[in-house]
Enzyme design. Structure first.
Site, mmCIF file in Angstrom:
data_model
loop_
_atom_site.group_PDB
_atom_site.id
_atom_site.type_symbol
_atom_site.label_atom_id
_atom_site.label_comp_id
_atom_site.label_asym_id
_atom_site.label_seq_id
_atom_site.Cartn_x
_atom_site.Cartn_y
_atom_site.Cartn_z
ATOM 1 N N THR A 133 -12.462 33.323 -0.259
ATOM 2 C CA THR A 133 -11.286 33.001 -1.258
ATOM 3 C C THR A 133 -11.686 33.972 -2.387
ATOM 4 O O THR A 133 -12.818 34.180 -2.717
ATOM 5 C CB THR A 133 -11.235 31.559 -1.497
ATOM 6 O OG1 THR A 133 -10.379 31.365 -2.716
ATOM 7 C CG2 THR A 133 -12.528 30.763 -1.835
ATOM 8 N N ASP A 134 -10.514 34.183 -3.048
ATOM 9 C CA ASP A 134 -10.761 34.838 -4.494
ATOM 10 C C ASP A 134 -11.103 33.593 -5.501
ATOM 11 O O ASP A 134 -11.548 34.133 -6.628
ATOM 12 C CB ASP A 134 -9.279 35.321 -4.890
ATOM 13 C CG ASP A 134 -8.283 34.169 -5.188
ATOM 14 O OD1 ASP A 134 -8.391 32.965 -4.873
ATOM 15 O OD2 ASP A 134 -6.937 34.651 -5.611
ATOM 16 N N GLU A 135 -11.102 32.641 -5.352
ATOM 17 C CA GLU A 135 -11.496 31.384 -6.298
ATOM 18 C C GLU A 135 -13.074 31.628 -6.608
ATOM 19 O O GLU A 135 -13.452 31.008 -7.659
ATOM 20 C CB GLU A 135 -11.314 30.005 -5.839
ATOM 21 C CG GLU A 135 -9.661 29.767 -5.465
ATOM 22 C CD GLU A 135 -9.215 28.693 -5.211
ATOM 23 O OE1 GLU A 135 -10.110 27.470 -5.584
ATOM 24 O OE2 GLU A 135 -8.362 28.178 -4.429
ATOM 25 N N TYR A 158 -15.355 23.064 -4.660
ATOM 26 C CA TYR A 158 -14.816 24.222 -3.656
ATOM 27 C C TYR A 158 -15.279 25.389 -3.766
ATOM 28 O O TYR A 158 -15.907 26.056 -2.705
ATOM 29 C CB TYR A 158 -13.324 24.000 -3.394
ATOM 30 C CG TYR A 158 -12.804 25.057 -2.245
ATOM 31 C CD1 TYR A 158 -12.893 25.023 -0.912
ATOM 32 C CD2 TYR A 158 -11.915 26.023 -3.127
ATOM 33 C CE1 TYR A 158 -12.416 26.055 -0.295
ATOM 34 C CE2 TYR A 158 -11.408 27.159 -2.341
ATOM 35 C CZ TYR A 158 -11.710 27.074 -0.891
ATOM 36 O OH TYR A 158 -10.972 27.798 0.101
ATOM 37 N N LYS A 162 -17.959 27.790 -1.386
ATOM 38 C CA LYS A 162 -17.498 28.978 -0.737
ATOM 39 C C LYS A 162 -18.464 30.220 -1.351
ATOM 40 O O LYS A 162 -18.889 31.195 -0.596
ATOM 41 C CB LYS A 162 -16.042 29.354 -0.904
ATOM 42 C CG LYS A 162 -15.037 28.399 -0.226
ATOM 43 C CD LYS A 162 -15.206 28.415 1.344
ATOM 44 C CE LYS A 162 -14.670 29.680 1.977
ATOM 45 N NZ LYS A 162 -14.566 29.530 3.447
HETATM 46 P P1 NAD Z 1 -7.698 24.187 6.467
HETATM 47 O O1 NAD Z 1 -8.496 23.074 5.838
HETATM 48 O O2 NAD Z 1 -6.441 24.212 6.953
HETATM 49 O O3 NAD Z 1 -8.347 24.394 7.934
HETATM 50 C C1 NAD Z 1 -9.727 24.189 8.121
HETATM 51 C C2 NAD Z 1 -10.140 24.079 9.395
HETATM 52 O O4 NAD Z 1 -11.638 23.846 9.720
HETATM 53 C C3 NAD Z 1 -9.831 22.631 9.961
HETATM 54 O O5 NAD Z 1 -9.020 22.774 11.358
HETATM 55 C C4 NAD Z 1 -10.808 21.745 10.230
HETATM 56 O O6 NAD Z 1 -10.666 20.756 11.337
HETATM 57 C C5 NAD Z 1 -12.106 22.887 10.695
HETATM 58 N N1 NAD Z 1 -13.492 22.418 10.155
HETATM 59 C C6 NAD Z 1 -13.863 21.755 9.018
HETATM 60 N N2 NAD Z 1 -15.057 21.567 9.247
HETATM 61 C C7 NAD Z 1 -15.402 22.074 10.266
HETATM 62 C C8 NAD Z 1 -16.872 22.098 10.649
HETATM 63 N N3 NAD Z 1 -17.849 21.393 10.240
HETATM 64 N N4 NAD Z 1 -16.814 22.472 12.059
HETATM 65 C C9 NAD Z 1 -15.649 22.986 12.718
HETATM 66 N N5 NAD Z 1 -14.646 23.067 12.064
HETATM 67 C C10 NAD Z 1 -14.475 22.450 10.946
HETATM 68 O O7 NAD Z 1 -8.135 25.608 5.783
HETATM 69 P P2 NAD Z 1 -7.237 26.869 5.717
HETATM 70 O O8 NAD Z 1 -6.363 26.623 4.411
HETATM 71 O O9 NAD Z 1 -6.775 27.177 7.122
HETATM 72 O O10 NAD Z 1 -8.532 27.767 5.180
HETATM 73 C C11 NAD Z 1 -9.447 28.563 6.423
HETATM 74 C C12 NAD Z 1 -10.409 29.666 5.582
HETATM 75 O O11 NAD Z 1 -9.692 30.407 4.886
HETATM 76 C C13 NAD Z 1 -11.265 28.480 4.615
HETATM 77 O O12 NAD Z 1 -12.460 29.169 4.925
HETATM 78 C C14 NAD Z 1 -10.976 28.755 3.418
HETATM 79 O O13 NAD Z 1 -11.788 28.856 2.319
HETATM 80 C C15 NAD Z 1 -10.199 30.198 3.430
HETATM 81 N N6 NAD Z 1 -9.272 30.601 2.400
HETATM 82 C C16 NAD Z 1 -7.882 29.615 2.371
HETATM 83 C C17 NAD Z 1 -6.903 30.111 1.581
HETATM 84 C C18 NAD Z 1 -5.742 28.985 1.494
HETATM 85 O O14 NAD Z 1 -4.873 29.577 0.690
HETATM 86 N N7 NAD Z 1 -5.626 28.299 2.211
HETATM 87 C C19 NAD Z 1 -7.309 31.154 0.897
HETATM 88 C C20 NAD Z 1 -8.344 32.093 0.974
HETATM 89 C C21 NAD Z 1 -9.173 31.623 1.712
#
Ligand code: NAD
Length: 351
Positions: A133-135, A158, A162
């Site tokens: 993430t950019d955070e 969070y 990350k």
């Molecule tokens: P989300 O919370 O919707 O999904 C996370 C998934 O990971 C879920 O299905 C959960 O069941 C699974 N999970 C959690 N712990 C686990 C573990 N120990 N083992 C296996 N599976 C596990 O998140 P998202 O929004 O889809 O984000 C996905 C990734 O992208 C994350 O790493 C997040 O940091 C990154 N990200 C998200 C955003 C955003 O805007 N949502 C932006 C940039 C980066």
């Protein structure tokens, strides 16, 4: 048929990625713990599909991950699995360290040990792509943008977790030579996002005619990217990215939170006017700010554009209209994910 091990592929971005990859002919082994954020409903269209193998389990379970790697011999591992909600990390940071740091470390060690045993050319072609993430870069003032060389300055539990995982990925490349790639992306929105995040939360509440809580003065700025564009960027990085490199991903779509909320109100007023004809913007209610709320994020994605040729394909206006329409058409999905523990209540006030 190439095989990829995708972790967290039942969550918001991971599931969008898996749906696209399988339809593009990739065989996906999808490892997801199915926390409150993971939802197999999202993957219902893949039931019985030979290109999708779902495994419920933890990225920190070394024996399980090792067995999956040995059995399926993927060309790449793409790590989406994480605890991802800032407000939850304020109330309970330990779960974020457990999955995002300890879990990612276990995954890296297991993948490294597997990769070391691979023979050429499989070994040369293998990739570990970490989705971040950019955070991790902290907060910006009124000007400037995050580039890949911006120093890390995470402000929430969070983003700190990350940042730690990004550093471990970097270290595994430098120390062991593991062929890693890292992407740091701005805020995503689109279909299948769990209704605790700003956009689906506001759609749900606005549809129900309930007050629309906006943190602080609503002037916090995020750089929004349509989830399909993020998934495409990950494919670009996986297939063309330089080993050991990191790439910022962003939509060039900076918006104040209040602008985002008003855009949703306008779209819903056109599509589903309230019975009394009131504009939904009247429902906006400013609430106490999130503790430590970063003011502004903005991404400079020029490295990804210049070196790999990726560009976002969906403008914010198009993407938000598509997203509102998707939620209107998929209320049954929303109802089913909300059958879990989350009930659109306020969390993360640090009180
Ligand atoms: P989300 O919370 O919707 O999904 C996370 C998934 O990971 C879920 O299905 C959960 O069941 C699974 N999970 C959690 N712990 C686990 C573990 N120990 N083992 C296996 N599976 C596990 O998140 P998202 O929004 O889809 O984000 C996905 C990734 O992208 C994350 O790493 C997040 O940091 C990154 N990200 C998200 C955003 C955003 O805007 N949502 C932006 C940039 C980066």
């Amino acid at each position: 048929m190439p095989t990829w091990l995708v972790t967290g592929g039942a969550g918001f971005i991971g599931a969008n990625f898996v749906l696209e990859a399988v339809s593009a002919g990739i065989r996906v082994v999808n490892l997801d713990l199915l926390t409150y954020a993971g939802n197999l409903d999202t993957l219902a269209s893949l039931e019985g599909h030979p290109g999708h193998v779902f495994v419920q389990g933890d990225i920190g379970d070394r024996a399980l991950v090792d067995a999956l790697l040995a059995r399926h011999r993927p060309e790449a591992v793409i790590n989406f699995a994480a605890e991802s909600h800032v407000d939850r990390s304020i109330d309970g940071p330990a779960a974020f360290v457990q999955t995002n740091v300890v879990g990612t470390l276990a995954l890296l060690e297991t993948v490294r040990d597997h990769w070391r045993e691979l023979r050429p050319p499989m070994r040369e072609g293998f990739r570990f792509l970490h989705v971040s993430t950019d955070e991790v870069y902290g907060s910006l003032g009124a000007s400037g943008r995050f580039s890949e060389t911006t120093p890390y300055a995470p402000n929430s539990p969070y983003s700190a977790s990350k940042a730690a995982s990004d550093h471990l990925v970097r270290a595994f490349h430098h120390t062991y030579g593991l062929p890693t790639l890292t992407t740091n992306c701005s805020n995503n929105y689109g279909p299948y996002q769990f209704p605790e995040k700003l956009i689906p939360l506001v759609i749900a509440k606005a549809l129900a005619g309930e007050p629309l809580p906006v943190y602080g003065d609503g002037r916090n700025v995020r750089d929004w990217l349509y989830v399909g564009d993020h998934c495409a960027a990950i494919r670009f990085v996986l297939e063309r990215g330089g080993v050991g490199e990191t790439y910022n991903v962003g939509g060039d779509a900076e918006r104040e939170n209040i602008e985002v909320v008003k855009a949703i109100c306008r779209l819903l007023d056109q599509r589903r006017p309230l019975a009394d004809g009131r504009p939904r913007a009247d429902l906006i209610t400013f609430v106490a700010d999130r503790p430590g709320h970063d003011r502004r994020y903005a991404i400079d994605a020029s490295k990804l554009q210049r070196e790999l040729g990726w560009r976002p394909g969906v403008t914010f206006e198009e993407g938000i209209a598509r997203t509102v329409d998707w939620y209107l058409d998929n209320q049954a999905w929303v109802r089913r994910v909300l059958d879990g523990s989350y009930r659109l209540e306020r969390i993360g006030s640090a009180a």
